[in-house]
Design an enzyme around this catalytic site. Structure first.
Site, short mmCIF file in Angstrom:
data_model
loop_
_atom_site.label_atom_id
_atom_site.label_comp_id
_atom_site.label_asym_id
_atom_site.label_seq_id
_atom_site.Cartn_x
_atom_site.Cartn_y
_atom_site.Cartn_z
N ASP A 215 5.11 3.52 -13.85
CA ASP A 215 5.89 2.38 -13.44
C ASP A 215 5.04 1.38 -12.65
OD1 ASP A 215 8.72 1.36 -13.24
OD2 ASP A 215 8.31 1.49 -11.09
N GLU A 275 3.00 0.77 -17.57
CA GLU A 275 3.84 -0.44 -17.58
C GLU A 275 3.01 -1.50 -16.87
OE1 GLU A 275 8.07 -2.28 -16.06
OE2 GLU A 275 6.80 -1.17 -14.70
C1 GLC Z 1 9.90 -1.08 -13.57
C2 GLC Z 1 11.12 -0.38 -14.12
C3 GLC Z 1 12.33 -1.02 -13.56
C4 GLC Z 1 12.30 -0.89 -12.05
C5 GLC Z 1 11.00 -1.44 -11.47
C6 GLC Z 1 10.80 -1.02 -10.05
O1 GLC Z 1 9.80 -2.38 -13.98
O2 GLC Z 1 11.09 -0.43 -15.52
O3 GLC Z 1 13.52 -0.48 -14.07
O4 GLC Z 1 13.39 -1.59 -11.50
O5 GLC Z 1 9.88 -0.98 -12.17
O6 GLC Z 1 10.51 0.34 -9.98
#
Ligand code: GLC
Ligand code: CA
Length: 554
Positions: A215, A275
């Site tokens: 994340d 991500e």
């Molecule tokens: C990422 C996740 C999202 C979350 C954010 C903070 O973007 O996909 O759902 O709110 O991180 O952890």
């Protein structure tokens, strides 16, 4: 980073590691399947649906967070990285789920949330109770407030969810949270934080997970040297040069090098997908040169438009030259559903994403959405993605063609984005409504109890059971496409094919088969070849509008 083994054992045998071509199904545990009727999806619920995943034909699942959490951000606010929230089950339930998934031939990726913990994490509780400058505070990002009494935030930075990015600690210091106030940012310059996360990775790798989804992988390292840059100068978060103080810092690969050492100590080596919302030229820093793989979000941002698609595919395939595995996705738990995005009228000066977010603010009343059109295009789109080299991610429910739920009652909204933005954003709850498994019954088969957020009355039309018996359903198309893809795997070999029309996009794979998509308003004469599959029925030898077909070359 070539000195660190990621997949040498496989490569030595000249095999492609599984994740390079994997179709990964994303599960949002809270809304997938509820085993005990409390209205919250759980791990035993997922276990009970493994036969469904197997029949769908995906290669792996990615489990969104299931850790102990107040669910202030759907579980991305983690209290304890090495446990399961009692509402989702137990560690024994987790082990059982992994066993059942593995015996069904599915790999497992789990979400890891290193940018921030929750404010209930023992470290943060300790930090708040400790004095400024203490070791406990150094695990997070505390700074003195501005103003003579320190009663103003240190600067004007804003949270990604709206409102200030700083929260007072009560003693003149403030802590940084780039997301919700319940998600204090960890300090990745702190060696204890680093060591603890490596321990967490080992904890789960030892339990048999095949990899991780990381994340906010582009956010861990920050430059908080003063003077602070004003927020107005920080809006371009995807810079090509690593100069942003908060995102995509040059120092980050060092963290992931350490993680890769952990992954490489397992046989087979573990993998992670980052991500990383970064400039396309820097994706490989998180992929091949970083964690192994990185999401490419460009497809999710693209409109249903041939120029957009060509550009995004070229950009994704450009990663191959840097040793990066291309990754593709149409949606996730953070985006309005693709079947809705593609059914909204195009407007000047806005992407499908932006239009959908605006539309949500009107409870779906304006502008009008055409769900049949959206679903038709989404069907054509998934056949494009699954024809491309690389790995594809499918968000739970997209295989049912589920539309966004735009009109959830305000009191049902749980997303901090909705709450913090005070009505400026509707948030992400409309794509996180519990799945419909049956055409009727309580919560459409989600569980023996209610569904939260509540499902609209029309949800049963999209149910798994209903679609399983319809040969032309979106679920049937997904199953057929995934089954066919397995027989066609074509490595990375890809060549654009000229169709003579800007509106018709075609590419050839492995010299043997062709994917062709008609984005235009009129039918298009099909090229020579044996039809294998089409996203909508052909009109004799014509490829209708908004349709993808796969052809075997003759
Ligand atoms: C990422 C996740 C999202 C979350 C954010 C903070 O973007 O996909 O759902 O709110 O991180 O952890
Ligand atoms: Ca439950």
């Amino acid at each position: 980073m070539s000195d660190i083994p990621l997949s040498q054992p496989d490569q030595a045998k000249d095999e492609v590691p599984w994740w390079r071509t994997a179709v990964v199904y994303q599960i949002y545990p809270r809304t997938f399947a509820d085993s005990n009727g409390d209205g919250i999806g759980d791990l035993p619920g997922i276990t009970s649906r493994v036969p469904y995943l197997r029949e769908l034909g995906v290669d792996a699942v990615w489990l969104c967070p299931f850790y102990p959490s107040a669910l202030a951000d759907g579980g991305y606010d983690v209290d304890d990285y090495c446990n399961v929230d009692p509402r989702f089950g137990t560690l024994a339930d987790f082990d059982a789920l992994i066993t059942v998934l593995h015996s069904a031939g599915l790999k497992v990726l789990i979400d890891i949330v290193p940018n921030h913990s929750s404010n209930r994490h023992p470290w943060f509780v300790e930090a708040l109770g400790s004095r400024p400058g203490s070791a406990a505070r150094d695990r997070y990002i505390f700074r003195w407030g501005a103003g003579s009494a320190g009663d103003q935030p240190p600067n004007d930075w804003q949270s990604q969810f709206g409102g200030p990015a700083w929260e007072p600690a009560g003693d003149g210091q403030w802590y940084l949270h780039l997301f919700a106030a319940e998600q204090p940012d960890l300090n990745w310059h702190n060696q204890q934080v680093r060591a603890d996360f490596r321990r967490t990775l080992r904890f789960w790798a030892d339990r048999g997970v095949d990899g991780f989804r990381v994340d906010v992988a582009h956010g861990l390292i920050k430059d908080l040297n003063e003077p602070y840059q004003p927020w107005s100068r920080l809006s371009d978060i995807t810079r090509p040069d690593g100069s942003h103080p908060l995102w995509d810092r040059e120092e980050l690969p060092e963290v992931y090098r350490e993680w890769r050492q952990v992954f490489g100590s397992y046989d087979p080596p573990r993998i992670a997908v980052a991500e990383a919302a970064v400039h396309p030229t820097r994706r490989h820093r998180y992929g091949a040169d970083g964690l192994g793989m990185a999401f490419n979000f460009e497809m999710q941002e693209a409109d249903w438009d041939p120029a957009d698609y060509r550009r995004v595919i070229d950009s994704g395939l450009g990663d191959l030259a840097k040793g990066n595995t291309p990754t593709w996705l149409l949606g996730c738990h953070d985006t309005p559903r693709v079947a809705t995005r593609y059914g909204l009228p195009r407007q000047d000066g806005g992407t499908a994403q932006q239009i959908a977010r605006q539309w949500l603010l009107t409870d779906g009343r304006q502008p009008s959405v055409d769900p049949t059109l959206g679903q038709r295009r989404a069907r054509a789109a998934i056949m494009v993605l699954l024809a491309l080299p690389g790995s594809t991610y499918i968000y739970q429910g997209d295989e049912l063609g589920l539309p966004e739920v735009p009109d959830l009652p305000a009191e049902e909204l749980q997303d901090p984005m909705a709450i913090r933005s005070k009505g400026k954003e509707k948030g992400r709850d409309g794509c996180r409504v519990p799945l419909p498994w049956t055409t009727d019954g309580p919560s459409f088969g989600f569980g023996p109890g209610p569904a939260r957020p509540p499902q609209p009355p029309w949800y049963g039309e999209y149910s798994v059971d209903g679609q399983s018996t319809q040969r032309d359903s979106t679920l049937a198309l997904y199953r057929a496409t995934l089954a066919l893809r397995r027989t066609l795997l074509a490595g990375d070999d890809f060549a654009w094919q000229d169709t003579g029309s800007d509106n018709v996009m075609a590419f050839r794979r492995a010299g043997a088969w062709l994917s062709i998509t008609n984005f235009g308003p009129r039918s298009f004469a099909m090229p020579a070849g044996d039809l294998m599959l089409a996203s909508s029925p052909l009109d004799r030898d014509q490829l209708p509008t908004d349709t993808t077909a796969w052809l075997r070359s003759t």
